[in-house]
Design a protein around this motif. Structure first.
Motif, PDB file in Angstrom:
ATOM      1  N   LYS A 143       9.071 -18.162   2.830  1.00 22.28           N
ATOM      2  CA  LYS A 143       9.365 -17.760   0.893  1.00 22.28           C
ATOM      3  C   LYS A 143       8.288 -17.522  -0.135  1.00 22.28           C
ATOM      4  CE  LYS A 143      11.889 -21.415  -0.629  1.00 22.28           C
ATOM      5  NZ  LYS A 143      12.706 -21.864  -0.624  1.00 22.28           N
ATOM      6  N   ASP A 144       7.434 -19.015  -0.165  1.00 16.71           N
ATOM      7  CA  ASP A 144       6.282 -18.854  -1.695  1.00 16.71           C
ATOM      8  C   ASP A 144       5.066 -17.263  -2.229  1.00 16.71           C
ATOM      9  OD1 ASP A 144       8.203 -20.959  -2.853  1.00 16.71           O
ATOM     10  OD2 ASP A 144       6.646 -21.760  -1.673  1.00 16.71           O
ATOM     11  N   ALA A 145       5.072 -16.596  -0.476  1.00 18.93           N
ATOM     12  CA  ALA A 145       3.889 -15.944  -0.301  1.00 18.93           C
ATOM     13  C   ALA A 145       4.609 -15.000  -0.776  1.00 18.93           C
ATOM     14  CB  ALA A 145       3.746 -15.773   1.039  1.00 18.93           C
ATOM     15  N   LEU A 146       5.719 -14.590  -0.969  1.00 23.90           N
ATOM     16  CA  LEU A 146       6.528 -13.225  -1.084  1.00 23.90           C
ATOM     17  C   LEU A 146       6.045 -13.247  -2.612  1.00 23.90           C
ATOM     18  CD1 LEU A 146       9.856 -13.750   0.186  1.00 23.90           C
ATOM     19  CD2 LEU A 146       7.856 -12.480   1.450  1.00 23.90           C
ATOM     20  N   VAL A 147       6.235 -11.663  -3.055  1.00 25.35           N
ATOM     21  CA  VAL A 147       5.519 -11.290  -4.470  1.00 25.35           C
ATOM     22  C   VAL A 147       6.681 -10.227  -5.055  1.00 25.35           C
ATOM     23  CG1 VAL A 147       2.960 -12.144  -4.714  1.00 25.35           C
ATOM     24  CG2 VAL A 147       3.199 -10.192  -4.148  1.00 25.35           C
ATOM     25  N   GLN A 152       1.216  -6.476  -8.215  1.00 29.28           N
ATOM     26  CA  GLN A 152       0.883  -7.665  -7.996  1.00 29.28           C
ATOM     27  C   GLN A 152       0.077  -8.775  -6.720  1.00 29.28           C
ATOM     28  OE1 GLN A 152       4.902  -8.528  -9.124  1.00 29.28           O
ATOM     29  NE2 GLN A 152       4.329  -9.898 -10.900  1.00 29.28           N
ATOM     30  N   ALA A 153       0.117  -7.809  -5.962  1.00 28.81           N
ATOM     31  CA  ALA A 153      -0.229  -8.319  -4.680  1.00 28.81           C
ATOM     32  C   ALA A 153      -1.595  -7.667  -4.676  1.00 28.81           C
ATOM     33  CB  ALA A 153       0.594  -7.836  -3.031  1.00 28.81           C
ATOM     34  N   TYR A 154      -1.943  -6.659  -5.566  1.00 28.44           N
ATOM     35  CA  TYR A 154      -3.505  -6.037  -5.334  1.00 28.44           C
ATOM     36  C   TYR A 154      -4.302  -7.109  -6.659  1.00 28.44           C
ATOM     37  CZ  TYR A 154      -3.203  -2.012  -2.430  1.00 28.44           C
ATOM     38  OH  TYR A 154      -2.721  -0.714  -1.378  1.00 28.44           O
ATOM     39  N   ALA A 155      -3.516  -7.527  -7.440  1.00 30.09           N
ATOM     40  CA  ALA A 155      -4.322  -8.498  -8.291  1.00 30.09           C
ATOM     41  C   ALA A 155      -4.532  -9.806  -7.257  1.00 30.09           C
ATOM     42  CB  ALA A 155      -3.237  -8.842  -9.372  1.00 30.09           C
ATOM     43  N   GLN A 156      -3.439 -10.492  -6.528  1.00 22.76           N
ATOM     44  CA  GLN A 156      -3.865 -10.969  -5.475  1.00 22.76           C
ATOM     45  C   GLN A 156      -5.236 -10.795  -4.805  1.00 22.76           C
ATOM     46  OE1 GLN A 156      -1.174 -13.806  -3.698  1.00 22.76           O
ATOM     47  NE2 GLN A 156       0.521 -13.951  -5.474  1.00 22.76           N
ATOM     48  N   ALA A 166      -4.726  -5.365   6.400  1.00 20.88           N
ATOM     49  CA  ALA A 166      -4.548  -3.850   5.747  1.00 20.88           C
ATOM     50  C   ALA A 166      -2.297  -3.985   5.361  1.00 20.88           C
ATOM     51  CB  ALA A 166      -4.403  -3.443   7.258  1.00 20.88           C
ATOM     52  N   PHE A 167      -2.067  -3.097   4.838  1.00 17.69           N
ATOM     53  CA  PHE A 167      -0.334  -4.002   4.669  1.00 17.69           C
ATOM     54  C   PHE A 167      -0.018  -2.986   6.006  1.00 17.69           C
ATOM     55  CE2 PHE A 167      -2.051  -4.660   0.340  1.00 17.69           C
ATOM     56  CZ  PHE A 167      -1.312  -5.056   0.077  1.00 17.69           C
TER      57      PHE A 167
END
Length: 197
Positions: A143-147, A152-156, A166-167
């Motif tokens: 659950k802590d891996a959700l943004v 924000q995902a691309y920033a990571q 791949a998404f």
């Protein structure tokens, strides 16, 4: 029209350069107290995924035992799920040998609540074809891996070191043919997401 005239016209009509926008504002769009698990579940379910909130891998095993018959080909990239074929042990096999895989189980370190997408890298897949060739796909994520947003995902992942990624969001589907939605047209017929809470 000559080549020189065309290139001169293109050069003359270039857009003015502008600085990139400040994306920090995206971090304020979703409050830290928002329930990202609930948001993810709502969006992913609407996209055709099955979402389970689970406490541990034993709960996942119990669910999978109910959903899949004993003896079907199941491949897992998670070593702790040791009753299934471990993907790391079949790296040398031909991609065609996975055509009869009923289920592939992968782990993800990044999920996006705004669209239900899960980020998978080649190291998580072990074999690139696995999330696309199996009849069904299951992904385990903490659950802590959700943004909240893709930005924000691309920033990571922007500066991360990975060869392929791949998404994945929901089971494969298309509505190209007569605008009729077909699930599992060119990939997994279902996506189950197990969120470790």
């Amino acid at each position: 029209m000559s080549r020189e005239k065309i290139l001169a016209a293109v050069k003359k009509n270039q857009f003015a350069h502008a600085p990139l926008p400040d994306l920090e504002i995206l971090n304020t769009l979703t409050a830290a107290t928002d329930n990202l698990v609930q948001q993810y579940s709502t969006v992913a379910s609407a996209g055709g995924s099955f979402v389970y909130e689970v406490k541990d891998l034993e709960t996942i095993k119990a669910i999978l035992q109910k959903e899949f018959k004993h003896g079907v080909k199941i491949i897992s990239s998670i070593p702790e799920l040791d009753e299934y074929t471990y993907a790391g042990n079949v790296l040398e096999e031909s991609s065609h040998s996975f055509a009869d895989a009923e289920l592939t189980i992968l782990a993800s370190n990044l999920g996006v609540t705004e669209n239900g997408a899960l980020w998978l890298t080649e190291s998580q897949m072990n074999i690139r074809v696995l999330p696309f060739i199996s009849q069904h796909l299951a992904v385990v994520i903490c659950k802590d891996a959700l943004v909240p947003t893709m930005a924000q995902a691309y920033a990571q992942i922007g500066n991360a070191d990975y060869g392929y990624g791949a998404f994945i969001s929901g089971p494969s589907k298309t509505a190209d043919i007569e605008q009729s939605l077909v699930i599992g047209a060119h990939g997994p017929r279902s996506l189950s997401v197990f969120i470790l809470t």
